[in-house]
Design a protein around this motif. Sequence first.
Motif, PDB file in Angstrom:
ATOM      1  N   ILE A 253       0.808  -1.233   0.076  1.00 43.79           N
ATOM      2  CA  ILE A 253      -0.021  -0.162   0.045  1.00 43.79           C
ATOM      3  C   ILE A 253       0.913   1.359  -0.039  1.00 43.79           C
ATOM      4  O   ILE A 253       1.423   1.482   1.131  1.00 43.79           O
ATOM      5  N   THR A 254       1.244   1.893  -1.106  1.00 42.21           N
ATOM      6  CA  THR A 254       1.785   2.960  -1.274  1.00 42.21           C
ATOM      7  C   THR A 254       1.340   4.022  -2.103  1.00 42.21           C
ATOM      8  O   THR A 254       0.795   3.579  -3.311  1.00 42.21           O
ATOM      9  N   GLY A 255       1.567   5.256  -1.940  1.00 40.33           N
ATOM     10  CA  GLY A 255       1.126   6.262  -3.044  1.00 40.33           C
ATOM     11  C   GLY A 255      -0.415   6.521  -2.954  1.00 40.33           C
ATOM     12  O   GLY A 255      -1.059   7.376  -3.572  1.00 40.33           O
ATOM     13  N   THR A 256      -1.061   6.279  -1.718  1.00 39.49           N
ATOM     14  CA  THR A 256      -2.365   6.410  -1.592  1.00 39.49           C
ATOM     15  C   THR A 256      -2.747   7.732  -0.582  1.00 39.49           C
ATOM     16  O   THR A 256      -1.914   8.282   0.050  1.00 39.49           O
ATOM     17  N   ALA A 257      -3.865   8.084  -0.782  1.00 40.93           N
ATOM     18  CA  ALA A 257      -4.392   9.291  -0.033  1.00 40.93           C
ATOM     19  C   ALA A 257      -5.746   8.781   0.592  1.00 40.93           C
ATOM     20  O   ALA A 257      -6.711   8.629   0.059  1.00 40.93           O
ATOM     21  N   ILE A 258      -5.723   7.964   1.862  1.00 39.32           N
ATOM     22  CA  ILE A 258      -6.693   7.478   2.441  1.00 39.32           C
ATOM     23  C   ILE A 258      -7.528   8.170   3.329  1.00 39.32           C
ATOM     24  O   ILE A 258      -7.298   9.069   4.171  1.00 39.32           O
ATOM     25  N   PRO A 259      -8.906   8.463   2.768  1.00 34.58           N
ATOM     26  CA  PRO A 259      -9.788   9.577   3.478  1.00 34.58           C
ATOM     27  C   PRO A 259     -10.229   8.907   4.914  1.00 34.58           C
ATOM     28  O   PRO A 259     -10.594   7.864   4.664  1.00 34.58           O
ATOM     29  N   VAL A 260     -10.262   9.614   5.865  1.00 35.00           N
ATOM     30  CA  VAL A 260     -11.091   9.030   6.968  1.00 35.00           C
ATOM     31  C   VAL A 260     -12.128  10.261   7.363  1.00 35.00           C
ATOM     32  O   VAL A 260     -11.782  11.084   8.307  1.00 35.00           O
ATOM     33  N   ASP A 261     -13.223  10.371   6.701  1.00 38.16           N
ATOM     34  CA  ASP A 261     -13.794  11.616   6.571  1.00 38.16           C
ATOM     35  C   ASP A 261     -15.423  11.395   6.547  1.00 38.16           C
ATOM     36  O   ASP A 261     -16.059  12.455   5.993  1.00 38.16           O
ATOM     37  N   GLY A 262     -15.937  10.141   6.792  1.00 39.89           N
ATOM     38  CA  GLY A 262     -17.361   9.966   6.939  1.00 39.89           C
ATOM     39  C   GLY A 262     -17.981  10.168   5.688  1.00 39.89           C
ATOM     40  O   GLY A 262     -19.421  10.702   5.774  1.00 39.89           O
ATOM     41  N   GLY A 263     -17.513   9.958   4.482  1.00 34.40           N
ATOM     42  CA  GLY A 263     -17.931  10.149   3.297  1.00 34.40           C
ATOM     43  C   GLY A 263     -17.973  11.337   2.578  1.00 34.40           C
ATOM     44  O   GLY A 263     -18.547  11.617   1.468  1.00 34.40           O
ATOM     45  N   TRP A 264     -16.984  12.346   3.303  1.00 38.37           N
ATOM     46  CA  TRP A 264     -17.099  13.736   2.664  1.00 38.37           C
ATOM     47  C   TRP A 264     -16.844  13.680   1.263  1.00 38.37           C
ATOM     48  O   TRP A 264     -17.161  14.346   0.535  1.00 38.37           O
ATOM     49  N   THR A 265     -15.740  13.102   0.815  1.00 43.41           N
ATOM     50  CA  THR A 265     -15.303  13.034  -0.527  1.00 43.41           C
ATOM     51  C   THR A 265     -15.828  12.060  -1.231  1.00 43.41           C
ATOM     52  O   THR A 265     -15.357  11.881  -2.536  1.00 43.41           O
ATOM     53  N   ALA A 266     -16.636  11.265  -0.807  1.00 40.43           N
ATOM     54  CA  ALA A 266     -17.485  10.521  -1.691  1.00 40.43           C
ATOM     55  C   ALA A 266     -18.586  10.929  -2.460  1.00 40.43           C
ATOM     56  O   ALA A 266     -19.152  10.688  -3.340  1.00 40.43           O
ATOM     57  N   GLN A 267     -19.089  12.183  -2.062  1.00 42.52           N
ATOM     58  CA  GLN A 267     -19.964  13.144  -2.484  1.00 42.52           C
ATOM     59  C   GLN A 267     -19.575  13.537  -3.917  1.00 42.52           C
ATOM     60  O   GLN A 267     -18.527  13.891  -4.220  1.00 42.52           O
TER      61      GLN A 267
END
Length: 267
Positions: A253-267
């Motif tokens: 797992i490298t080069g990722t930007a993992i959201p921990v955002d309750g769906g904020w960026t899924a919208q």
Amino acid sequence: MTDLSGKTALVTGSVQGIGLAVAEALAGAGARIAVHGPHVDDVAHAACERLRDAGAPEVRLFPADLLDPEGAGMLMREVADWGGADILVNNAGIQRTAPLAQMPRETWDAIIAVNLTACFVTMQAALPTMAERGFGRVINIASVHGLVASKDKAPYVASKFGLVGMSRVAALEYAAAGTKAQGGVTVNCLCPGWTETAIIEPQIQARAETHGGDRDAGIAELLAEKQPTQRTSDPSEIGALALWLCAPVAHNITGTAIPVDGGWTAQ
Ligand code: NAD
């Protein structure tokens, strides 16, 4: 259980908030912790005590003001003398809000210095040694604002988009370092949404004022605008994910930007 005994973790801004929670998770797995904060004070000493209690075999405080152009370089030289960082968590960050047209130039310079330039300096210093050792983890605490924009946050959003981009470059440059058995060298960003720490307090207070000082109502309004779960994150949840990224199982797992955002960026 991830075992980090024999490993050293440098977590910038680990005297409070998300940084302290990440350091606590790594300490609990047996890592030596290089604690960093802007200065030596009671808050820093209390953080060191908490990390010893969490299980770190060694804890040392490395004060450095990242607004000082020499601060990050000095920090990395001192940590190198202590054995160097197998795990680097770039967490220190600042945020100020204002419309772009009114954003003072000094504020832009300060946010870019702490949130982006300091991360360049720490990664430049740490990654070659990680590659030599065949194991390394860089975890950059970016933000949802490294993935999407919000108004009134031009320098913050620019710094976090920059951090996500720079992390991807580093991930590619170090992708082939080390072996599966060693664990490899990975570079990732974590992208939190609203997480309960001091950095969001001014925004909570501003909203609370529009609800007669009701803090809960202020938080609810911030969440309603952006975070579909309507729940804030606890810093320890970011810590748990950072710890997981340090495990051997996460070597690819490298080069990722993992959201921990309750769906904020899924919208
Ligand atoms: P915080 O204000 O509690 O912590 C910020 C940390 O940065 C502190 O430890 C502080 O000492 C350090 N720091 C700030 N300026 C510094 C300087 N000049 N020199 C050295 N250290 C300095 O807030 P937090 O939420 O724990 O922030 C940690 C990171 O998480 C930041 O990069 C922030 O952008 C990011 N983040 C936070 C949220 C959130 O909702 N709390 C959301 C997304 C991203």
